[in-house]
Design an enzyme around this catalytic site. Structure first.
Site, PDB file in Angstrom:
ATOM      1  N   ASP A 234       1.242   4.819   3.630  1.00  0.00           N
ATOM      2  CA  ASP A 234       1.761   6.112   3.187  1.00  0.00           C
ATOM      3  C   ASP A 234       2.152   6.005   1.705  1.00  0.00           C
ATOM      4  OD1 ASP A 234       2.672   8.857   4.545  1.00  0.00           O
ATOM      5  OD2 ASP A 234       4.241   8.288   3.138  1.00  0.00           O
ATOM      6  N   TYR A 381       7.243  14.228  -3.393  1.00  0.00           N
ATOM      7  CA  TYR A 381       6.014  15.023  -3.283  1.00  0.00           C
ATOM      8  C   TYR A 381       5.898  15.988  -4.458  1.00  0.00           C
ATOM      9  CZ  TYR A 381       5.383  13.315   1.473  1.00  0.00           C
ATOM     10  OH  TYR A 381       5.177  12.510   2.555  1.00  0.00           O
ATOM     11  N   HIS A 438      -0.554   5.935  11.932  1.00  0.00           N
ATOM     12  CA  HIS A 438      -0.006   5.966  10.580  1.00  0.00           C
ATOM     13  C   HIS A 438       1.140   4.971  10.379  1.00  0.00           C
ATOM     14  CE1 HIS A 438       0.458   7.876   6.693  1.00  0.00           C
ATOM     15  NE2 HIS A 438       1.746   8.057   6.906  1.00  0.00           N
TER      16      HIS A 438
END
Length: 472
Positions: A234, A381, A438
């Site tokens: 990630d 982000y 993930h």
């Protein structure tokens, strides 16, 4: 109609010319910047940016009983959740009936044992140090039985969102202790990314993925390592990749469980080509990891709504989740369901306990809750997916750092090696695993551990110094 017919070739020509010009511009590989700001200050205004202490101090996770009892009351007095639609599981997000069960477990069983959970979180050595104005938290574990520095391999392990250092709790002892499958040990350094967990968030805009890479490089320098290995998934994979680009000569190797392709037009072209003739570019037994491409893109879109929200309005969703344990759990836990296996969307219980313990999942939620870091974590982000940061196109710069890619079946996005090698020009290991998603370090620590050791042992067998640059 005649005017439109005459104008159409002109419009088409302009469109083709602009498209070609854009392709040309994007096809130019940027250079590694030579003006990296190693001392850029991210701390609060009004303080001396040159007053950072170089000390590394022990840190203990400890919260007053009043904080835990306040959380218990919030869970008890939570909202009456809307019932799920008939016949649905996790297709609309976190199933409220399953969430109620987890909240009850959290409020009673888990919090009744908080002293035990707090002791578990403290099982490793925790530290803090000031880097570029920010308090950076990290776990550090290495064997005290190995005194030869040439047998101690520095490994920086980086988590992502909505994970935390808790993802690595099962794999850390395997790496830091002497085992029969390796004749060296890892000095395992596991930081909380800035704004995550116990690491301080910045007070000013601009702390993007590439800036975090600099903070992490400075952390390793603070601990005495000029050269080291990196492992991540990630955001950890993205930051690790950027470190291998910006500091290629200092990276002994990068091991990623989310390898991303070059940010260039050729990646799109190659993805299209492989979708038309997969057997020409991908080993037959692995084709279904990558093809057909369109369902995988659809799956990515289905799971990607959070990204657009956090890349544009992180503080809005942050305000909804701060001090709101019910909403926080719903938001975070859903990712551990469907990002681990999309088939979990069809299960009433979300498939959580097929892969994780509820204690492990709630430990991770507790870290976000107790540190009030959900908003600051989401800002990464917005800082990374904005026009200024993306215009740097750092992800288009190839790196020759030795690279290993561990590919787990249910990772959100996969790229074939022939595409990855455009970016990772020294890709020396690529393994495919039929299980896993993930959160590989937390779900399959044994598998990820063996993959890491396979990679570092290959390097060790070449007699290339693994710890060249070890410093105290």
């Amino acid at each position: 109609m005649g005017l439109l017919a005459r104008a159409a070739p002109l419009v088409l020509g302009i469109f083709i010319a602009l498209t070609y010009k854009l392709y040309e511009e994007l096809s130019v590989v940027p250079r590694v910047p030579n003006n990296i700001e190693f001392y850029e200050y991210w701390g609060p205004a009004g303080t001396d940016p040159y007053a950072d202490s170089l000390d590394v101090v022990p840190f203990n996770i400890s919260y007053p009983r009043a904080v835990i009892e306040s959380l218990r009351r919030k869970l008890h007095d939570g909202p009456n959740l809307t019932a799920p639609l008939e016949g649905t599981a996790f297709q609309y997000g976190t199933n409220s009936r399953r969430l109620e069960e987890i909240l009850e477990y959290w409020r009673t069983d888990y919090l009744d044992r908080w002293d035990e959970r707090e002791a578990y979180l403290n099982k490793f050595q925790h530290f803090k140090t000031k880097i570029q104005g920010l308090d950076i938290h990290f776990i550090r574990e290495k064997s005290d039985r190995v005194t030869n520095p040439k047998r101690v391999v520095p490994l920086l392990m980086l988590h992502g969102w909505p994970g935390s250092v808790r993802e690595f709790y099962d794999i850390i002892p395997m790496l830091s202790n002497r085992t029969s499958d390796k004749d060296y040990v890892f000095d395992v350094i596991v930081p909380s990314l800035p704004g995550y967990g116990w690491s301080q968030g910045t007070a000013r805009p601009g702390l993007s993925e590439s800036k975090v890479a600099v903070v992490m490089k400075n952390l390793m320098a603070r601990l005495g390592y000029k050269r080291f290995y990196i492992q991540g998934g990630d955001w950890g994979a993205i930051v690790g990749n950027l470190m291998a680009i910006l500091f290629e000569k200092d990276i002994l190797g990068i091991h990623l469980n989310m390898c991303m392709a070059s940010e260039s037009p050729s990646t799109i072209v190659k993805m299209m080509l492989s979708s038309f003739a997969p057997t020409a570019f991908i080993e037959k037994q692995f084709i279904d990891f990558y093809q057909p491409i369109w369902p995988k893109i659809a799956q990515l879109i289905l799971e990607g709504g959070y990204m657009h929200l956090q890349a544009t309005k992180p503080d809005t969703i942050g305000a909804a989740l701060e001090a709101n344990p019910v909403g926080l759990a719903a938001y975070i836990l859903e990712k551990f369901s469907t990002w681990t296996d999309p088939a979990n969307r069809e299960l009433q219980d979300g498939g959580f306990e097929k892969h994780f313990s509820l204690d492990a999942l709630l430990d991770n939620v507790m870290i976000y809750y107790l540190t009030n870091s959900i908003t600051t974590s989401q800002r990464l982000y917005a800082e990374s997916f904005n026009s200024a940061e993306m215009a740097k196109r750092l992800g288009s710069i190839p790196t020759n750092a030795p690279t290993a890619c561990a590919k787990f079946r249910h990772e959100l996005m996969q790229y074939p090696d022939w595409i990855l090698k455009d970016h990772f020009t020294n890709l020396i290991q690529s393994n495919h695993y039929e299980e896993g998603g993930h959160f590989a370090a937390m779900q399959l620590p044994d598998v990820l551990y063996k993959d890491i050791v396979q990679f570092t042992s290959q390097r060790y067998d070449t007699n290339e110094p693994m710890v060249n640059g070890y410093e105290n």
